[in-house]
Design an enzyme around this catalytic site. Structure first.
Site, mmCIF file in Angstrom:
data_model
loop_
_atom_site.group_PDB
_atom_site.id
_atom_site.type_symbol
_atom_site.label_atom_id
_atom_site.label_comp_id
_atom_site.label_asym_id
_atom_site.label_seq_id
_atom_site.Cartn_x
_atom_site.Cartn_y
_atom_site.Cartn_z
ATOM 1 C CG HIS A 128 -4.662 6.187 0.100
ATOM 2 N ND1 HIS A 128 -4.754 5.792 1.532
ATOM 3 C CD2 HIS A 128 -5.664 6.559 -0.151
ATOM 4 C CE1 HIS A 128 -5.533 6.506 2.144
ATOM 5 N NE2 HIS A 128 -6.147 7.043 1.333
ATOM 6 C CG HIS A 149 -2.044 1.048 1.386
ATOM 7 N ND1 HIS A 149 -3.007 1.163 0.720
ATOM 8 C CD2 HIS A 149 -1.735 2.224 2.061
ATOM 9 C CE1 HIS A 149 -3.767 2.185 0.988
ATOM 10 N NE2 HIS A 149 -2.975 2.875 2.097
ATOM 11 C CG MET A 178 -4.608 10.297 1.052
ATOM 12 S SD MET A 178 -3.830 9.417 2.964
ATOM 13 C CE MET A 178 -2.638 8.330 2.084
ATOM 14 C CG ASP A 227 -5.465 2.707 5.109
ATOM 15 O OD1 ASP A 227 -5.525 3.495 4.046
ATOM 16 O OD2 ASP A 227 -4.397 2.367 5.590
ATOM 17 C CG ASP A 255 -0.660 5.239 2.853
ATOM 18 O OD1 ASP A 255 -0.168 4.791 3.733
ATOM 19 O OD2 ASP A 255 -1.805 5.529 2.456
HETATM 20 C C1 DX5 Z 1 -3.094 7.219 6.471
HETATM 21 C C2 DX5 Z 1 -2.773 6.159 5.395
HETATM 22 C C3 DX5 Z 1 -2.662 4.773 6.032
HETATM 23 C C4 DX5 Z 1 -1.624 4.568 7.041
HETATM 24 C C5 DX5 Z 1 -1.602 3.265 7.704
HETATM 25 O O1 DX5 Z 1 -3.339 8.382 5.844
HETATM 26 O O2 DX5 Z 1 -3.802 6.209 4.547
HETATM 27 O O3 DX5 Z 1 -2.559 3.933 5.129
HETATM 28 O O4 DX5 Z 1 -0.493 5.116 6.719
HETATM 29 O O5 DX5 Z 1 -0.554 3.287 8.958
HETATM 30 P P1 DX5 Z 1 -0.841 2.804 10.292
HETATM 31 O O6 DX5 Z 1 -1.112 1.265 10.026
HETATM 32 O O7 DX5 Z 1 0.455 3.125 11.221
HETATM 33 O O8 DX5 Z 1 -2.198 3.512 10.544
HETATM 34 ZN ZN ZN Z 2 -3.608 4.464 3.021
#
Ligand code: DX5
Ligand code: ZN
Length: 214
Positions: free
Chosen positions: A64, A31, A66, A173, A33
């Site tokens: 993902h 994944h 953002m 997530d 980010d």
């Molecule tokens: C947050 C991200 C998540 C996060 C997950 O904005 O989308 O994917 O990095 O990390 P943990 O598992 O540490 O919450």
């Molecule tokens: Zn994420």
């Protein structure tokens, strides 16, 4: 439950090694980010790092996004090697077009649903995606606390999916660790993203294996 570690919490001085570790431990994908410092305050990495990760592994990569203006950037992430790309509907003015564009790029389209975002506003869109990410933290950082009530959110999305997209894959997530896997599975999640619970562990491989058997 499939496990896709988030590289956000990986040691970027040893990224290839970290990827190999979780891949050997049985992770089903990675994944990625992507944060731009605008849609969320944090700034992480872009297509160049996705392309570098692509060179390290054959695991499916889900990006993902953002980021603001996600539609302008989806081609770059597809070209970098992302197999799946999830956007936040709040950052996409013409959602149907962007999801169609993702399919045209031969990428699995996904939606990321923020905590408290009204599910009614995305119900129809669930029919146009392969997967939905139910955010169990507020987007922007790894290592946050799991938001109470997120299992109910997964249940609600699963119920919506039964009407408009029975094959929808639901990803949970944020704030996930081995102790939450069973409840997430029972609520209807298919995939769990874990960043800090994996790469923040003394033994990331053992952390992945623990989640796989939870
Ligand atoms: C947050 C991200 C998540 C996060 C997950 O904005 O989308 O994917 O990095 O990390 P943990 O598992 O540490 O919450
Ligand atoms: Zn994420």
């Amino acid at each position: 439950m499939r496990i896709t570690p988030s590289l956000l919490s990986a040691d970027f001085t040893r990224l290839a090694e970290e990827i190999r570790t979780v891949e050997k431990a049985g992770a089903h994908g990675l994944h990625l980010d992507v944060m731009d410092g605008h849609y969320v305050p944090n700034l992480t990495f872009g297509p160049m790092v996705v392309a570098a990760v692509r060179r390290c592994t054959d695991l499916p990569l889900d990006a993902h996004l953002m980021i603001e203006n996600a539609p302008e950037h989806i081609r770059a992430y597809a070209d970098a090697g992302a197999d799946a790309i999830a956007v936040h509907p709040e950052a996409v003015p013409h959602l149907h077009k962007t999801l169609s564009d993702l399919r045209a790029l031969d990428v699995r389209p996904g939606l990321a649903i923020n905590p408290l975002s009204p599910l009614g506003s995305i119900e129809e869109a669930l029919g146009a995606v392969d997967y939905a990410i139910v955010m169990s933290v507020n987007p922007g950082w790894g290592g946050q606390r799991f938001i109470d009530g997120s299992m109910d959110r997964i249940r609600q999305v699963r119920r919506l999916a039964e009407r408009c997209n029975p094959s929808l894959e639901i990803v949970v997530d944020g704030g996930i660790n081995a102790s939450r896997i069973e409840a997430a599975r029972e609520a209807g999640a298919d995939v769990a993203v874990a960043g800090s619970a994996v790469f923040g562990a003394a033994d990331p491989a053992a952390a992945v294996r623990e989640m796989l058997t939870a």
